[in-house]
Design an enzyme around this catalytic site. Structure first.
Site, PDB file in Angstrom:
ATOM      1  CG  ASN A  57      -6.750  -0.801   1.025  1.00 43.19           C
ATOM      2  OD1 ASN A  57      -5.982  -0.420   0.142  1.00 43.19           O
ATOM      3  ND2 ASN A  57      -6.306  -1.234   2.191  1.00 43.19           N
ATOM      4  CG  HIS A  62      -3.086   3.377   2.034  1.00 39.55           C
ATOM      5  ND1 HIS A  62      -3.685   2.961   0.862  1.00 39.55           N
ATOM      6  CD2 HIS A  62      -3.153   2.311   2.893  1.00 39.55           C
ATOM      7  CE1 HIS A  62      -4.079   1.712   0.989  1.00 39.55           C
ATOM      8  NE2 HIS A  62      -3.785   1.296   2.212  1.00 39.55           N
ATOM      9  CB  CYS A  82      -0.939  -0.008   1.198  1.00 39.52           C
ATOM     10  SG  CYS A  82      -2.094  -1.405   1.206  1.00 39.52           S
TER      11      CYS A  82
END
Length: 328
Positions: free
Chosen positions: A285, A255, A113
């Protein structure tokens, strides 16, 4: 020292929308249960014929258009992804071919990520040192093909998408002020995709039956606490390094892991959520793609103006985390 800046942004998310109500039909879950725990209402799912490079191509073309450049102008392509089209060639190689970027060198970066910030750091160093004059940095993920759709705790989290930026040397006071990246390999197995690597190849009936080719989250509660701390620490590191206070920051673009994590980060930093850009409710996500997609959205919505200080921050598997402070 050369100052490297972002001169164009772009993003793309697939057309198919998968809502929490859609998931209610296949899982023992509800829209309320998912939203309360994650902040997610819906996510995007790539079409069967779309790979990571296909999403990246559209995002890259939009970034190039914003920068007033053509694919032939690009000298370096770095693609952040944990879901490349193939392990060989790299996802960036496929993207280079599909863009027609005949003069570019292309490579992948794998940092889960945090991948976009890691890729941004690598590209900035190449440009600062004069190896290349410009770079296309793109993060693209097809996360929905890594999940076990019977695991209601984790499959609800993920979505597909891509974001891109074009980097060049800038002559004014704008540009990347600093990038900070970190890893902790000792605790990297908290987010694990065990199958498909040299440890479990060749792929077998046994590895498939054991669901080794699906993304697994281990010790989620502990990961939550670590994520909040690392998000905040990454922000503070960038601010301290540049002698800047949070009051001077126009927007934090983190993020998009989980709304509760972002709220925890804001609380630890002592700031209002109004200063934190959030779009996880619409996209879920998207791993490395969340930061550049959010950045592009903020730019195109006019939330970022010339001279604004923008703080990017991420935390992900590896463990990896980092931040980037940018004057727009």
């Amino acid at each position: 020292m050369k100052r490297i800046g972002i001169v164009g942004t772009g993003s793309y998310v697939p057309e198919k929308v998968l809502t929490n109500y859609d998931l209610e039909k296949i899982l023992d879950t509800s829209d309320e249960w998912i939203y309360t725990r994650t902040g997610i209402r819906e996510r995007r799912v790539a079409a069967p014929d779309q790979a990571a490079s296909d999403l990246a191509k559209i995002a890259s073309e939009r970034a190039l258009e914003a920068a007033g450049m053509s694919p032939e102008d690009i000298e370096l392509i770095i693609m952040a992804t944990i879901t490349p089209d193939t392990h060989c060639p790299a996802g960036a190689n496929w993207l280079e071919a599909k863009l027609g970027a005949v003069n570019a060198v292309s490579m992948d970066i794998t940092a889960a990520c945090s991948g976009f910030i890691f890729a941004l750091s690598v590209a900035e160093q190449y440009l600062k040192n004069g190896v290349f004059k410009n770079a296309l940095v793109v993060a693209s993920e097809v996360m929905t093909r890594t999940v076990d759709w019977t695991d209601r705790a984790s499959c609800i989290l993920w979505g597909d998408g891509a974001g891109a930026v074009v980097l060049k040397e800038v002559s004014d006071e704008s540009g990347i002020l600093s990038i900070h990246i970190h890893t902790d390999g000792l605790n990297g197995d908290t987010l694990l995709l065990p199958g498909g690597g040299s440890k479990t190849t060749p792929i077998s009936h046994e590895s498939v039956d054991k669901k080794l080719h699906f993304l697994k989250m281990i010790e989620a509660n502990q990961s939550f606490k670590v994520a909040v701390r690392k998000f905040a620490e990454a922000c503070e590191e960038a601010l301290d390094y540049n002698g800047i206070t949070l009051d001077e920051i126009k927007l934090i673009i983190p993020h998009q892991a989980n709304l509760r994590i972002l709220q925890g980060m804001a609380k630890q930093l002592g700031i209002s959520m109004e200063k934190v850009f959030v779009n996880i409710d619409r996209y879920g996500n998207m791993s490395s793609a969340t930061v550049p997609v959010a950045l592009d959205e903020a730019v195109r919505k006019g939330l970022i103006q010339k001279g604004d200080l923008i703080l990017l921050t991420a935390f992900g598997g590896g463990l990896t985390w980092g931040s980037a402070l940018i004057r727009w």
